[in-house]
Design a protein around this motif. Structure first.
Motif, PDB file in Angstrom:
ATOM      1  N   LYS A   5      33.766  45.038  29.432  1.00 37.29           N
ATOM      2  CA  LYS A   5      32.590  45.115  28.569  1.00 37.29           C
ATOM      3  C   LYS A   5      31.360  45.496  29.379  1.00 37.29           C
ATOM      4  CE  LYS A   5      34.300  41.617  25.402  1.00 37.29           C
ATOM      5  NZ  LYS A   5      34.091  40.288  24.830  1.00 37.29           N
ATOM      6  N   ASN A   6      31.445  45.354  30.685  1.00 38.34           N
ATOM      7  CA  ASN A   6      30.316  45.651  31.567  1.00 38.34           C
ATOM      8  C   ASN A   6      30.280  47.132  31.895  1.00 38.34           C
ATOM      9  OD1 ASN A   6      29.606  42.927  31.762  1.00 38.34           O
ATOM     10  ND2 ASN A   6      31.140  42.610  33.318  1.00 38.34           N
ATOM     11  N   LYS A   7      29.077  47.648  31.989  1.00 34.95           N
ATOM     12  CA  LYS A   7      28.910  49.040  32.354  1.00 34.95           C
ATOM     13  C   LYS A   7      29.003  49.193  33.861  1.00 34.95           C
ATOM     14  CE  LYS A   7      25.998  50.264  28.499  1.00 34.95           C
ATOM     15  NZ  LYS A   7      24.721  50.838  28.067  1.00 34.95           N
ATOM     16  N   LYS A   8      29.438  50.371  34.287  1.00 32.30           N
ATOM     17  CA  LYS A   8      29.456  50.680  35.713  1.00 32.30           C
ATOM     18  C   LYS A   8      28.040  51.016  36.138  1.00 32.30           C
ATOM     19  CE  LYS A   8      34.100  52.509  35.920  1.00 32.30           C
ATOM     20  NZ  LYS A   8      34.932  53.683  36.144  1.00 32.30           N
ATOM     21  N   LEU A  29      30.598  43.933  37.364  1.00 30.08           N
ATOM     22  CA  LEU A  29      30.641  42.491  37.552  1.00 30.08           C
ATOM     23  C   LEU A  29      31.335  41.897  36.345  1.00 30.08           C
ATOM     24  CD1 LEU A  29      29.783  39.944  39.127  1.00 30.08           C
ATOM     25  CD2 LEU A  29      27.664  39.985  37.819  1.00 30.08           C
ATOM     26  N   GLU A  30      32.441  41.204  36.598  1.00 30.92           N
ATOM     27  CA  GLU A  30      33.195  40.584  35.520  1.00 30.92           C
ATOM     28  C   GLU A  30      33.761  39.258  36.008  1.00 30.92           C
ATOM     29  OE1 GLU A  30      36.676  41.744  32.333  1.00 30.92           O
ATOM     30  OE2 GLU A  30      35.935  43.252  33.689  1.00 30.92           O
ATOM     31  N   ASN A  31      33.498  38.191  35.251  1.00 30.48           N
ATOM     32  CA  ASN A  31      33.968  36.849  35.609  1.00 30.48           C
ATOM     33  C   ASN A  31      33.549  36.460  37.023  1.00 30.48           C
ATOM     34  OD1 ASN A  31      35.246  36.568  33.093  1.00 30.48           O
ATOM     35  ND2 ASN A  31      37.043  37.632  33.848  1.00 30.48           N
ATOM     36  N   ALA A  32      32.308  36.752  37.378  1.00 28.89           N
ATOM     37  CA  ALA A  32      31.713  36.428  38.676  1.00 28.89           C
ATOM     38  C   ALA A  32      32.389  37.136  39.850  1.00 28.89           C
ATOM     39  CB  ALA A  32      31.688  34.926  38.913  1.00 28.89           C
ATOM     40  N   VAL A  33      33.102  38.212  39.595  1.00 28.45           N
ATOM     41  CA  VAL A  33      33.727  38.994  40.657  1.00 28.45           C
ATOM     42  C   VAL A  33      33.141  40.399  40.625  1.00 28.45           C
ATOM     43  CG1 VAL A  33      35.894  39.948  41.540  1.00 28.45           C
ATOM     44  CG2 VAL A  33      35.865  37.664  40.537  1.00 28.45           C
ATOM     45  N   THR A  48      33.971  38.050  45.689  1.00 29.85           N
ATOM     46  CA  THR A  48      33.549  36.891  44.917  1.00 29.85           C
ATOM     47  C   THR A  48      32.165  36.462  45.383  1.00 29.85           C
ATOM     48  OG1 THR A  48      34.524  35.325  46.469  1.00 29.85           O
ATOM     49  CG2 THR A  48      35.942  36.092  44.674  1.00 29.85           C
ATOM     50  N   PRO A  49      31.454  35.624  44.607  1.00 30.44           N
ATOM     51  CA  PRO A  49      30.133  35.155  45.054  1.00 30.44           C
ATOM     52  C   PRO A  49      30.174  34.448  46.410  1.00 30.44           C
ATOM     53  CG  PRO A  49      30.452  34.638  42.756  1.00 30.44           C
ATOM     54  CD  PRO A  49      31.772  35.164  43.269  1.00 30.44           C
TER      55      PRO A  49
END
Length: 71
Positions: A5-8, A29-33, A48-49
Motif C-alpha cells: 500500500k506504500n508508495k516507492k 516502508l512496510e511493517n516497520a521494515v 529493521t529499525p
C-alpha cells in the motif's frame, strides 16, 4: 506477491550496489521494515529499525522526518 500500500520513494543520487545504475533505488516502508529496491536490476536490501539505529553515527542527529501525508 502482495502489493504494498506504500508508495516507492526514490532516493536521488543513489547508486545501486549491484548494477551501479544511478537514480534507480526506491525505498518502501512496510511493517516497520525499510526495503531498498533497484528498479533496474531487482536488487533488494531490507533494514529493521534496530539495524537503522545501530548504523547511525555516534554524533549524527536527525533534524526531522518529512511526511507528505501529514496535514
Amino acid at each position: 506477491m502482495a502489493l504494498s500500500k506504500n508508495k516507492k520513494r526514490f532516493i536521488a543520487g543513489a547508486t545501486c550496489p549491484a548494477c551501479n545504475q544511478l537514480d534507480s533505488i526506491a525505498l518502501t516502508l512496510e511493517n516497520a521494515v525499510e526495503t531498498l529496491t533497484c528498479v533496474h536490476c531487482g536488487y533488494t536490501q531490507t533494514q529493521t529499525p534496530k539495524q537503522a539505529t545501530s548504523a547511525t553515527r555516534q554524533f549524527e542527529q536527525m533534524i526531522g522526518v518529512f511526511d507528505p501525508n501529514e496535514n
